[in-house]
Scaffold this motif. Structure first.
Motif, PDB file in Angstrom:
ATOM      1  N   UNK A  87       0.849  -1.198   0.000  1.00 52.06           N
ATOM      2  CA  UNK A  87       0.000   0.000   0.000  1.00 52.06           C
ATOM      3  C   UNK A  87       0.884   1.247   0.000  1.00 52.06           C
ATOM      4  N   UNK A  88       0.449   2.256  -0.736  1.00 51.55           N
ATOM      5  CA  UNK A  88       1.233   3.488  -0.833  1.00 51.55           C
ATOM      6  C   UNK A  88       0.286   4.680  -0.888  1.00 51.55           C
ATOM      7  N   UNK A  89       0.314   5.493   0.159  1.00 54.58           N
ATOM      8  CA  UNK A  89      -0.489   6.705   0.190  1.00 54.58           C
ATOM      9  C   UNK A  89       0.129   7.739  -0.750  1.00 54.58           C
ATOM     10  N   UNK A  90      -0.722   8.432  -1.502  1.00 58.51           N
ATOM     11  CA  UNK A  90      -0.225   9.323  -2.555  1.00 58.51           C
ATOM     12  C   UNK A  90       0.105  10.691  -1.962  1.00 58.51           C
ATOM     13  N   UNK A  91       1.208  10.733  -1.222  1.00 59.16           N
ATOM     14  CA  UNK A  91       1.767  11.991  -0.733  1.00 59.16           C
ATOM     15  C   UNK A  91       3.265  11.967  -0.994  1.00 59.16           C
ATOM     16  N   UNK A  92       3.854  13.135  -1.103  1.00 62.49           N
ATOM     17  CA  UNK A  92       5.287  13.223  -1.400  1.00 62.49           C
ATOM     18  C   UNK A  92       6.116  12.496  -0.346  1.00 62.49           C
ATOM     19  N   UNK A  93       5.796  12.716   0.933  1.00 68.04           N
ATOM     20  CA  UNK A  93       6.574  12.098   2.007  1.00 68.04           C
ATOM     21  C   UNK A  93       6.464  10.577   1.978  1.00 68.04           C
ATOM     22  N   UNK A  94       5.245  10.064   1.779  1.00 67.69           N
ATOM     23  CA  UNK A  94       5.057   8.614   1.768  1.00 67.69           C
ATOM     24  C   UNK A  94       5.736   7.973   0.558  1.00 67.69           C
ATOM     25  N   UNK A  95       5.704   8.650  -0.570  1.00 66.09           N
ATOM     26  CA  UNK A  95       6.381   8.120  -1.760  1.00 66.09           C
ATOM     27  C   UNK A  95       7.889   8.099  -1.548  1.00 66.09           C
ATOM     28  N   UNK A  96       8.438   9.181  -0.985  1.00 68.49           N
ATOM     29  CA  UNK A  96       9.882   9.224  -0.725  1.00 68.49           C
ATOM     30  C   UNK A  96      10.303   8.103   0.225  1.00 68.49           C
ATOM     31  N   UNK A  97       9.529   7.925   1.311  1.00 69.38           N
ATOM     32  CA  UNK A  97       9.871   6.894   2.293  1.00 69.38           C
ATOM     33  C   UNK A  97       9.759   5.500   1.687  1.00 69.38           C
ATOM     34  N   UNK A  98       8.748   5.291   0.855  1.00 74.82           N
ATOM     35  CA  UNK A  98       8.567   3.980   0.233  1.00 74.82           C
ATOM     36  C   UNK A  98       9.665   3.703  -0.787  1.00 74.82           C
ATOM     37  N   UNK A  99      10.083   4.726  -1.521  1.00 74.88           N
ATOM     38  CA  UNK A  99      11.194   4.539  -2.460  1.00 74.88           C
ATOM     39  C   UNK A  99      12.476   4.161  -1.719  1.00 74.88           C
ATOM     40  N   UNK A 100      12.694   4.773  -0.559  1.00 74.83           N
ATOM     41  CA  UNK A 100      13.858   4.396   0.252  1.00 74.83           C
ATOM     42  C   UNK A 100      13.765   2.933   0.668  1.00 74.83           C
ATOM     43  N   UNK A 101      12.554   2.500   0.998  1.00 74.59           N
ATOM     44  CA  UNK A 101      12.334   1.098   1.369  1.00 74.59           C
ATOM     45  C   UNK A 101      12.591   0.183   0.175  1.00 74.59           C
ATOM     46  N   UNK A 102      12.075   0.558  -0.988  1.00 79.07           N
ATOM     47  CA  UNK A 102      12.282  -0.255  -2.189  1.00 79.07           C
ATOM     48  C   UNK A 102      13.766  -0.355  -2.549  1.00 79.07           C
ATOM     49  N   UNK A 103      14.540   0.676  -2.221  1.00 82.14           N
ATOM     50  CA  UNK A 103      15.977   0.621  -2.493  1.00 82.14           C
ATOM     51  C   UNK A 103      16.654  -0.476  -1.685  1.00 82.14           C
ATOM     52  N   UNK A 104      16.057  -0.793  -0.542  1.00 91.90           N
ATOM     53  CA  UNK A 104      16.629  -1.813   0.342  1.00 91.90           C
ATOM     54  C   UNK A 104      16.027  -3.193   0.103  1.00 91.90           C
ATOM     55  N   UNK A 105      14.878  -3.255  -0.578  1.00 93.41           N
ATOM     56  CA  UNK A 105      14.122  -4.504  -0.662  1.00 93.41           C
ATOM     57  C   UNK A 105      14.893  -5.650  -1.330  1.00 93.41           C
ATOM     58  N   UNK A 106      15.821  -5.409  -2.288  1.00 90.08           N
ATOM     59  CA  UNK A 106      16.586  -6.545  -2.826  1.00 90.08           C
ATOM     60  C   UNK A 106      17.389  -7.284  -1.758  1.00 90.08           C
ATOM     61  N   UNK A 107      17.849  -6.563  -0.744  1.00 92.11           N
ATOM     62  CA  UNK A 107      18.582  -7.222   0.340  1.00 92.11           C
ATOM     63  C   UNK A 107      17.642  -8.078   1.188  1.00 92.11           C
ATOM     64  N   UNK A 108      16.411  -7.607   1.343  1.00 90.93           N
ATOM     65  CA  UNK A 108      15.405  -8.411   2.046  1.00 90.93           C
ATOM     66  C   UNK A 108      15.162  -9.705   1.283  1.00 90.93           C
TER      67      UNK A 108
END
Length: 399
Positions: free
Chosen positions: A271-292
């Motif tokens: 789930x991704x709320x359509x706000x700038x802050x939530x998108x930025x935070x989720x992109x940071x998470x996606x950057x790490x997700x390959x390690x997960x």
């Protein structure tokens, strides 16, 4: 500064928090005791897709008195609705009842985002109740609340902790004893509690499940837990035959509980709320997700059937349009085309510990048009998720 006073301070904070949460939950239960969804005659007729005369015939055949209520108004609840539907001949049913074949595996969907406040719990509850109620195949739905805040559990099993029911944390940490002749499978099956939706059961969380991360660290570091990611998978495997679709709500963190949810899942929805802050935070998470994923793959996870992003809290504005265009540029193949729209009806239903599928339009206390719009939006969102699940089952059947 000394350890004794620090220990006392933490204990005081814990006691205050426990007392506050207990009082809050008791107040919620007193003010919003959840009832079965009810249908007027017109709503029941539309839901089943039959005319009023045919409806009356099968209501009588089910030995239901729809005017037994104090106000004598025609009304049946969702459990009675299912009894009526079970009596309908196949030619009158909207869809035949689904029976999963041996080739078709139970689908386990994890709802996850490390960013809090993006709508994980509301999405999980709405998708689960929508799959259970709005599709006449009568899919058997399971919900698992992996978040120690137990918000999802308040929707469907608000008294579970007070009544001493086992939580998902109890099962994972083995905080129970088997009675003579009792099996682990029986314990797990009984831990999935009935809800106000007949074909939806929930494995609740409890406030005590917050201790789970510490328990994992202790057992991993002491080499007592050789497979720390597979505990939830073992729980699900023991009852997979009782469900068609299982949805896991997760905490906004990436600890052992979330890794267990990822490992048990066959698909992932972010789930991704359509706000700038939530998108930025989720992109940071996606950057790490390959390690997960590398850790999960190393633990022999076979890979996911599908992985999608579900947009939430959509508001009509030029800013939202710009953000969505950017998201489609970078994540187009992963985005669901229908998003959860910002809705007063969803907010109001949530405050009543419900989703828009746990009540009927006639029961909603505010604007009926707003409620009907929210139900339609929820149906569209849930339909696209179901299409992905059906595609997986179709491929499995043909393999």
């Amino acid at each position: 500064m000394d350890t004794q006073h620090t220990t006392q301070d933490f204990q005081h904070l814990k006691q205050g928090a426990d007392d506050y949460i207990k009082r809050r939950n008791l107040r919620l239960l007193a003010n919003h005791r959840k009832e079965l969804r009810n249908y007027t005659r017109a709503e029941a007729s539309a839901y089943l897709g039959i005319d009023a005369k045919t409806l009356d015939k099968y209501v009588a055949a089910a030995d239901i008195d729809p005017r037994r209520h104090e106000d004598s108004q025609w009304s049946i609840d969702i459990a009675e609705m299912y009894r009526v539907r079970d009596l309908l001949p196949e030619a009158l049913r909207k869809e035949p009842k689904f029976v999963r074949s041996d080739k078709q595996q139970a689908q386990v969907m994890v709802i996850q985002n490390q960013k809090g406040g993006v709508g994980k719990t509301v999405s999980a509850a709405t998708i689960a109740s929508g799959l259970a109620t709005e599709f006449h195949q009568e899919y058997r739905i399971g919900l698992i609340d992996m978040d120690g805040q137990a918000t999802l559990s308040m929707y469907y099993a608000p008294e579970a902790e007070q009544e001493g029911n086992l939580s998902v944390g109890d099962l994972m940490m083995r905080n129970f004893d088997l009675d003579e002749g009792e099996t682990f499978e029986q314990v797990v099956s009984e831990a999935f509690l009935e809800t106000t939706v007949p074909n939806l059961r929930i494995l609740p969380a409890a406030q005590s499940d917050r201790a789970m991360e510490g328990w994992f660290h202790e057992h991993v570091f002491s080499h007592q837990l050789p497979s720390p990611y597979s505990l939830l998978s073992d729980i699900i495997d023991s009852v997979k035959h009782e469900f068609d679709i299982i949805i896991i709500d997760t905490p906004p963190s990436l600890g052992y509980a979330t890794f267990n949810a990822y490992f048990a899942a066959t698909s992932v929805v972010f789930p991704l709320s359509i706000t700038e802050n939530d998108i930025d935070a989720t992109c940071s998470y996606f950057s790490y997700i390959p390690q997960v994923w590398a850790l999960l793959e190393n633990a022999n996870h076979p890979g996911y059937d599908f992985m999608k992003i579900l947009l939430t809290n959509h508001r009509d504005s030029s800013t939202t349009t710009e953000l969505m265009n950017n998201l489609y540029d970078y994540f187009g193949p992963y985005l669901y085309s229908k998003e959860f729209k910002h809705s007063e009806a969803i907010r109001q239903a949530s405050s009543l510990l419900s989703t828009v599928f746990d009540m009927s339009k006639s029961e909603y206390p505010k604007s009926k048009a707003t409620f009907q719009s929210a139900q339609q939006n929820g149906y569209e969102v849930t339909s696209q998720i179901l299409r992905d699940i059906l595609n997986v089952w179709r491929e499995q059947e043909q393999a």
